[in-house]
Write a protein that holds these residues in place. Sequence first.
Motif, PDB file in Angstrom:
ATOM      1  N   GLN A 199       0.812  -1.219   0.000  1.00 40.10           N
ATOM      2  CA  GLN A 199       0.000   0.000   0.000  1.00 40.10           C
ATOM      3  C   GLN A 199       0.844   1.268   0.000  1.00 40.10           C
ATOM      4  N   TRP A 226      -4.676   0.324   3.795  1.00 41.64           N
ATOM      5  CA  TRP A 226      -4.495   1.430   2.853  1.00 41.64           C
ATOM      6  C   TRP A 226      -4.152   2.733   3.562  1.00 41.64           C
ATOM      7  N   THR A 240      -8.203   8.168   1.455  1.00 43.60           N
ATOM      8  CA  THR A 240      -8.766   7.008   0.776  1.00 43.60           C
ATOM      9  C   THR A 240     -10.099   6.627   1.408  1.00 43.60           C
ATOM     10  N   PRO A 247     -12.384   3.848   0.334  1.00 46.46           N
ATOM     11  CA  PRO A 247     -12.679   2.732  -0.567  1.00 46.46           C
ATOM     12  C   PRO A 247     -14.120   2.271  -0.453  1.00 46.46           C
ATOM     13  N   THR A 248     -14.669   1.850  -1.571  1.00 51.27           N
ATOM     14  CA  THR A 248     -15.975   1.216  -1.539  1.00 51.27           C
ATOM     15  C   THR A 248     -15.830  -0.157  -0.890  1.00 51.27           C
ATOM     16  N   GLU A 266     -13.833  -2.468  -2.972  1.00 50.75           N
ATOM     17  CA  GLU A 266     -12.376  -2.302  -2.873  1.00 50.75           C
ATOM     18  C   GLU A 266     -11.852  -2.888  -1.571  1.00 50.75           C
ATOM     19  N   ASP A 316     -11.567  -6.576  -1.969  1.00 50.54           N
ATOM     20  CA  ASP A 316     -10.362  -7.000  -2.688  1.00 50.54           C
ATOM     21  C   ASP A 316      -9.154  -7.045  -1.756  1.00 50.54           C
ATOM     22  N   PRO A 328     -20.653  -4.467  -3.555  1.00 53.59           N
ATOM     23  CA  PRO A 328     -19.397  -3.810  -3.937  1.00 53.59           C
ATOM     24  C   PRO A 328     -19.510  -2.298  -4.069  1.00 53.59           C
TER      25      PRO A 328
END
Length: 380
Positions: free
Chosen positions: A40, A244, A260, A262-263, A266, A269, A330
């Motif tokens: 990251q 992250w 950041t 993230p959804t 993400e 993942d 997601p």
Amino acid sequence: MSVLPAPPLTLGPLRVATPVVLAPMAGITNAAYRRLCAEQGAGLYVCEMITSRGLVEGDAVTRSMLVFDELETVRSVQLYGTDPVYVGKAAEILCAEYGVAHIDLNFGCPVPKVTRKGGGGALPWKRGLLAEILTAAVAAAAPYDVPVTMKTRKGLDDDHLTYLDAGRIAQETGVAAIALHGRTVAQAYSGRADWEAISALVDHVDIPVLGNGDIWEAADALRMVEQTGAAGVVVGRGCLGRPWLFRDLAAAFAGEQVETLPTLGEVRDVMRRHAELLAQHMGEERGCKEFRKHVSWYLKGFRAGGTLRHSLALVDSLATLDALLAELDPDEPFPAHELGTPRGRQGSPRSKVVLPEGWLDDADGAGSHLREDTAETTGG
């Protein structure tokens, strides 16, 4: 919030481009998690804390913790010990046999089973013993040109502060830097970290000081450095379920503005990558079991249902994990209300720090009566 690019963190011959250190956390900062964080962003990623006696005596559990990822070019280990002889021998083993490039000594752990033996955050009260341990470690690592740092807390409690003496002793014994968690042992992980103490230590010593405590977002790290003059930051609980954060920290210290969000897709993942790395290092079954503890941190604040969370917390294979992760939405946005909030353990302050009998009677003693065991424990 943005700043000019921060200078690299210099620890003897070691230069860390981004002045960020991943705090060692027992059961968390294994090789897989360190690799995940390193993917990251930049920084120094420290292995789980190990005991010096366990290493010297060849304890199988201790040795099994000294596993490094193939891409881990800078090996960093935190060492715990209360006996200068064992600490010195362990430091030499780390340098000679494991190719370690950085050794950090733990004088901050608040766990009662550690402090009752005079270890962790209790040890700096014995200034003589602290000096002996630091001297032994620095001398053992010197032939290998490996820098030694230390991490400590403000003191036992507000009436028994040790951090300024610890900083002076660290500087006098050749320690490359000192990290200060702005809480006392009695506070454990409760309350707020005292950044003013970090600032006072910066003014008190000439070696680099790293600040630790209440860094939940990249902006917190920038504020800490600006307010205290620290040379860098140590991040622990803030990255739980949010590796992250190191991407944000690297960008922030490079002078870029970033946050950041993230959804859930993400995050999913990242969860899958984490489990994959654990499986690579530990085998699929054990790796999946190790992953379970991270589920609640990754999903904190998201709407994922209780049944799905429960199933994820029992995952035993990557195939099962894939099937369960596919049920997550997601497109769900990151829960912004979670930004800046504490993560991981917090608890309540302790009314009394557990110490060896008569520990407070002599602050200059060497504590030579202490017996160091081989049990691995938590860092702090």
